[in-house]
Motif scaffolding. Sequence first.
Motif, mmCIF file in Angstrom:
data_model
loop_
_atom_site.group_PDB
_atom_site.id
_atom_site.type_symbol
_atom_site.label_atom_id
_atom_site.label_comp_id
_atom_site.label_asym_id
_atom_site.label_seq_id
_atom_site.Cartn_x
_atom_site.Cartn_y
_atom_site.Cartn_z
ATOM 1 N N LEU A 175 -29.248 -83.509 -72.323
ATOM 2 C CA LEU A 175 -30.394 -83.990 -72.319
ATOM 3 C C LEU A 175 -30.811 -85.729 -72.450
ATOM 4 O O LEU A 175 -30.365 -85.531 -73.899
ATOM 5 N N ASP A 176 -31.238 -86.513 -71.906
ATOM 6 C CA ASP A 176 -31.531 -88.053 -72.646
ATOM 7 C C ASP A 176 -32.971 -87.390 -72.005
ATOM 8 O O ASP A 176 -34.394 -86.875 -71.479
ATOM 9 N N VAL A 177 -33.789 -89.410 -72.547
ATOM 10 C CA VAL A 177 -34.898 -89.342 -72.123
ATOM 11 C C VAL A 177 -35.266 -89.357 -70.585
ATOM 12 O O VAL A 177 -35.681 -88.999 -69.717
ATOM 13 N N ASP A 178 -34.395 -89.965 -70.147
ATOM 14 C CA ASP A 178 -34.414 -90.488 -68.540
ATOM 15 C C ASP A 178 -32.904 -90.021 -67.732
ATOM 16 O O ASP A 178 -32.609 -90.390 -66.726
ATOM 17 N N ARG A 179 -32.324 -89.151 -68.928
ATOM 18 C CA ARG A 179 -31.296 -88.649 -67.629
ATOM 19 C C ARG A 179 -30.431 -87.754 -67.914
ATOM 20 O O ARG A 179 -31.095 -87.092 -69.518
ATOM 21 N N ILE A 180 -29.138 -87.219 -67.170
ATOM 22 C CA ILE A 180 -28.669 -85.943 -68.730
ATOM 23 C C ILE A 180 -27.312 -85.649 -68.291
ATOM 24 O O ILE A 180 -26.829 -86.993 -67.413
ATOM 25 N N LYS A 181 -26.907 -86.234 -69.711
ATOM 26 C CA LYS A 181 -26.172 -87.063 -70.384
ATOM 27 C C LYS A 181 -24.542 -85.888 -70.321
ATOM 28 O O LYS A 181 -23.657 -86.218 -69.648
ATOM 29 N N TYR A 182 -24.760 -84.789 -69.904
ATOM 30 C CA TYR A 182 -23.325 -83.652 -69.401
ATOM 31 C C TYR A 182 -24.453 -82.473 -69.173
ATOM 32 O O TYR A 182 -25.064 -82.308 -69.449
ATOM 33 N N ALA A 183 -23.411 -81.900 -67.815
ATOM 34 C CA ALA A 183 -23.927 -81.039 -67.319
ATOM 35 C C ALA A 183 -22.709 -80.118 -67.553
ATOM 36 O O ALA A 183 -21.557 -80.916 -67.090
ATOM 37 N N TYR A 184 -22.161 -78.471 -67.307
ATOM 38 C CA TYR A 184 -22.003 -77.739 -67.333
ATOM 39 C C TYR A 184 -21.616 -75.998 -67.285
ATOM 40 O O TYR A 184 -23.227 -76.227 -67.462
ATOM 41 N N CYS A 185 -20.803 -76.030 -66.170
ATOM 42 C CA CYS A 185 -21.084 -74.496 -65.534
ATOM 43 C C CYS A 185 -19.512 -73.655 -66.256
ATOM 44 O O CYS A 185 -18.154 -74.254 -65.375
ATOM 45 N N SER A 186 -19.558 -72.393 -65.762
ATOM 46 C CA SER A 186 -18.384 -71.867 -66.167
ATOM 47 C C SER A 186 -17.415 -71.798 -64.928
ATOM 48 O O SER A 186 -15.973 -70.634 -64.839
ATOM 49 N N CYS A 187 -18.150 -72.208 -63.299
ATOM 50 C CA CYS A 187 -17.588 -72.079 -62.372
ATOM 51 C C CYS A 187 -16.738 -72.255 -62.179
ATOM 52 O O CYS A 187 -16.696 -73.451 -62.846
ATOM 53 N N LYS A 188 -15.342 -72.014 -61.497
ATOM 54 C CA LYS A 188 -14.435 -73.425 -60.855
ATOM 55 C C LYS A 188 -15.366 -74.319 -60.815
ATOM 56 O O LYS A 188 -14.163 -75.534 -60.841
ATOM 57 N N ALA A 189 -16.135 -74.787 -59.880
ATOM 58 C CA ALA A 189 -16.270 -76.303 -59.512
ATOM 59 C C ALA A 189 -17.186 -76.383 -60.622
ATOM 60 O O ALA A 189 -18.398 -77.867 -60.319
ATOM 61 N N GLY A 190 -17.499 -75.925 -61.477
ATOM 62 C CA GLY A 190 -18.664 -76.542 -62.650
ATOM 63 C C GLY A 190 -18.694 -77.962 -63.818
ATOM 64 O O GLY A 190 -19.095 -78.340 -64.804
ATOM 65 N N SER A 227 -16.897 -79.894 -62.671
ATOM 66 C CA SER A 227 -17.602 -81.765 -62.247
ATOM 67 C C SER A 227 -19.220 -82.310 -62.854
ATOM 68 O O SER A 227 -19.332 -82.836 -62.576
ATOM 69 N N GLY A 228 -19.907 -80.949 -62.740
ATOM 70 C CA GLY A 228 -21.067 -81.103 -63.262
ATOM 71 C C GLY A 228 -21.981 -81.113 -62.175
ATOM 72 O O GLY A 228 -23.165 -81.651 -62.326
ATOM 73 N N LYS A 229 -21.549 -81.211 -60.728
ATOM 74 C CA LYS A 229 -22.064 -80.701 -59.514
ATOM 75 C C LYS A 229 -21.844 -79.404 -58.495
ATOM 76 O O LYS A 229 -22.438 -79.829 -57.606
ATOM 77 N N CYS A 230 -22.357 -78.541 -59.388
ATOM 78 C CA CYS A 230 -22.205 -77.450 -58.998
ATOM 79 C C CYS A 230 -23.708 -77.006 -58.137
ATOM 80 O O CYS A 230 -24.265 -77.143 -58.750
#
Length: 188
Positions: A76-91, A93-96
């Motif tokens: 997290l940052d103050v007004d955004r998410i800097k990085y998103a990760y998921c261990s699934c196949k589509a994760g 990209s950070g948009k699963c």
Amino acid sequence: MAAAEQSNCLACIPENFSVSFLPIADQISTKSMQRGLNYYQQGYIHEVTLQFPTVSAKCWPSLRKNNSPHRLSLDLDVDRIKYAYCSCKAGLSGKCSHIIGLIKTLQGFKLHNFKEIPSDLSSTSMPQQWNKPRGDKILPVPISQVVVARPTEQRKRKPIQCHTNMNYKLPRVDLGKSSNSTGHTTPA
């Protein structure tokens, strides 16, 4: 950079926290949004921890129930998410939908005015979830309106329908008299 501190206090999560904080929020499909909301509502997201600026959690898989849970992480940052990760196949990209479920979970915590992340309750600490009536979802209809068919649109057979004439009067049956082979009735 300061060392991450172990705190489940939700004060560092902005009040207006939502999916729009993702850098690729405009690329998320409606289907992923709906599935993510379902993951939140049905309790698939669990073991949520917050070590600011990182939020981590796990999400039960929706199809292969015997598989291990997906690992989720948000920076997290103050007004955004800097990085998103998921261990699934589509994760990667950070948009699963699992990431959406985690964001909706954090949103839910904020909307319900939690001061810190609640601990996961064991199944024995919650009300029982089985054998609950579903309500009146299937309404009764007369037998003359019942259609028996497969649910798909591409059917090989015609649906079975009732061909009962509701105006047909059944003949009266008199139990006190017996009939012989000539059709005449005799007293019993």
